[in-house]
Design an enzyme around this catalytic site. Structure first.
Site, short mmCIF file in Angstrom:
data_model
loop_
_atom_site.label_atom_id
_atom_site.label_comp_id
_atom_site.label_asym_id
_atom_site.label_seq_id
_atom_site.Cartn_x
_atom_site.Cartn_y
_atom_site.Cartn_z
N GLN A 332 -8.44 3.57 -6.85
CA GLN A 332 -9.55 3.48 -5.91
C GLN A 332 -10.51 2.36 -6.26
O GLN A 332 -11.06 1.69 -5.39
CB GLN A 332 -10.31 4.81 -5.86
N GLU A 333 -10.74 2.13 -7.55
CA GLU A 333 -11.71 1.14 -7.98
C GLU A 333 -11.25 -0.28 -7.72
O GLU A 333 -12.00 -1.11 -7.21
CB GLU A 333 -12.01 1.30 -9.48
N SER A 334 -10.03 -0.61 -8.12
CA SER A 334 -9.62 -2.02 -8.13
C SER A 334 -8.27 -2.29 -7.49
O SER A 334 -7.89 -3.46 -7.38
CB SER A 334 -9.58 -2.53 -9.58
#
Length: 483
Positions: A332-334
């Site tokens: 989800q982050e990167s």
């Protein structure tokens, strides 16, 4: 477009703290009144204090705008003014809308009386979908299933069919001592959305008594399908641009080639082949995003790749952290972009802020750490997982609250957990920040899918969610040093 449409545009703009858009809308319908909008935005209470009567349509609508603006900071004061002075002067539609906005603002502040304000709305069809969504959220916090049912019914078809509101409508039907017909309707609604694709889809699976596993993979790509992707000019250009460091340009070229170059975009098999090409080149964000566009087929492992598996699993094991949780968060982050950098300065796979990285490095005894190291794979995973474990421990092992803290900082979920003990799905749906609300749901759905891949065992999202409520006083005190 009629007058009500224009005034509703002004109301929505004022509710969104966009006075220029509100003024532009009012200027269409009531040019002489539009100059009042800035005054209302700057001092709604003062504007209302100077006015006792609203006789014309324009005067009433301006009073509504003032009450909406006041509700943003003081919903209870806006409710008092509406109850004591303005309700008698406004039309039924204006009253319903204003009560709903007050309820929405109270709900976003997690006030227990939010559902009470929504209860003063006498006709749900006077509300737009945004207000109905917040009515559902406020009702869920109070366990008021009849309101959940009525509000979801009043939504537009497109919103009502969203997995979130399909799920909660089904839950409301099951919670209200349903007849056989209602029970059948609930089962039908859950069956319509049940899958491993996302948060509510997974919850629907479990509501139907099923577990979350790894779906059967589609038929393997044929050599000709792989060759077509490999030799596709647009995909070649995109990968070349990304390899040169022109990621934004490469992404646009890729998206055009997969979504727009052919009317309707690539079909499912072509998308799988394009995603496979991106995976082979380790362009993980294009791999994931392209695979997610398939409609009928679902390649679980393509959508949930695990780069750096040895590093992530080893590091997570060293600090007794679930590697599936780490993968769910990184995805989800990167999207596994090694040098990803956010607009606020977070860096690397786990999108760690510089100050947080420095604090965590000191906390775990990582000597000689410099800010330049944050994009190094080993360092980023070491610091990111260490911080995640510290956050998880501070929130007593609650993944929903720890995930919210990772995104929005620990102080906010500490406040959001105050109030009744809730199903974590209800708590997550009531997170006031849309970005964090979406983030929590996606990370936990990702985590459940990764756990199914890593363990090859049936999984439960509900077990990971648990319940959320005030801090257990018997646990260790809050870690106030946590950034």
């Amino acid at each position: 477009i009629n007058a009500l449409d224009i005034w509703r545009k002004a109301r929505i703009a004022m509710d969104a703290n966009r006075p220029r858009a509100a003024q532009a809308a009012v200027d269409i319908e009531a040019p002489r009144a539009s100059e009042q909008v800035n005054k209302i935005h700057a001092d709604p209470s003062g504007y209302l204090d100077k006015r006792i009567l609203a006789i014309t349509r324009n005067q009433k609508e301006l009073a509504v705008l003032a009450l909406i603006r006041l509700a943003a900071s003081q919903p209870d004061q806006a409710a008092q003014l509406l109850e004591q002075q303005w309700a008698r002067q406004l039309s039924a539609e204006e009253r319903n809308w204003t009560w709903a906005v007050i309820g929405k603002q109270a709900a976003q502040k997690l006030q227990d009386n939010a559902s009470g304000y929504f209860a003063k709305v006498q006709k749900d069809s006077d509300l737009n979908d945004d207000l109905l969504i917040w009515k559902v959220r406020a009702a869920l916090r109070q366990g008021q299933w009849p309101q959940v049912l009525s509000a979801t019914q009043a939504m537009s078809a497109a919103t009502r069919n969203d997995p979130a509101w399909t799920y909660w409508r089904a839950r409301a039907l099951l919670a209200l001592a349903p007849s056989e017909a209602q029970r059948h309707e609930a089962q039908t609604l859950l069956t319509q959305i049940a899958s491993v694709r996302g948060f509510y889809e997974q919850l629907a699976l479990e509501e139907l008594g099923q577990t979350i596993g790894t779906p059967e993979r589609p038929a393997p790509l044929t050599p000709s399908e792989k060759t077509a992707a490999l030799t596709h000019p647009g995909l070649q250009r995109a990968l070349y641009a990304i390899a040169m460091g022109l990621r934004a340009e490469g992404n646009r070229e890729w998206n055009y080639s997969t979504n727009l170059h052919t009317p309707g975009g690539m079909n499912d098999r072509e998308l799988l082949a394009a995603a496979d090409l991106a995976c082979q080149r380790q362009v993980w964000d294009r791999c994931i995003n392209t695979s997610e566009r398939t409609k009928e087929v679902f390649d679980h492992e393509q959508r949930f790749p695990m780069p750096l598996r040895e590093l992530v699993v080893r590091r997570a094991g060293d600090i007794r952290l679930d590697p599936a949780y780490v993968y769910g968060l990184i995805r989800q982050e990167s999207r596994f972009i090694m040098d990803a950098r956010s607009h606020v300065g977070a860096s690397g796979l786990m999108q760690v802020m510089p100050a947080t990285a420095k604090w965590t490095a000191q906390k775990i005894g990582l000597t000689g750490f410099t800010a330049q190291q944050i994009n190094e794979r080993e360092t980023n995973v070491t610091i990111g997982t260490a911080y995640l474990k510290l956050v998880l421990d501070d929130f007593e092992g609650s993944m929903p609250m720890a995930t919210a803290a990772y995104n929005a900082g620990p102080s906010r979920p500490r406040n959001w957990r105050k109030g009744p003990v809730l199903e974590a799905a209800i708590w997550a749906e009531n997170i006031p920040f849309s970005e964090t609300r979406d983030y929590v749901k996606k990370v936990l759905a990702n985590t459940t899918n990764y756990a199914a891949i890593l363990t090859r065992q049936p999984q439960s999202l509900k077990a990971r969610l648990g319940q959320v409520g005030p801090r257990n006083s018997s646990m260790a005190s809050v870690n106030n040093d946590l950034p």
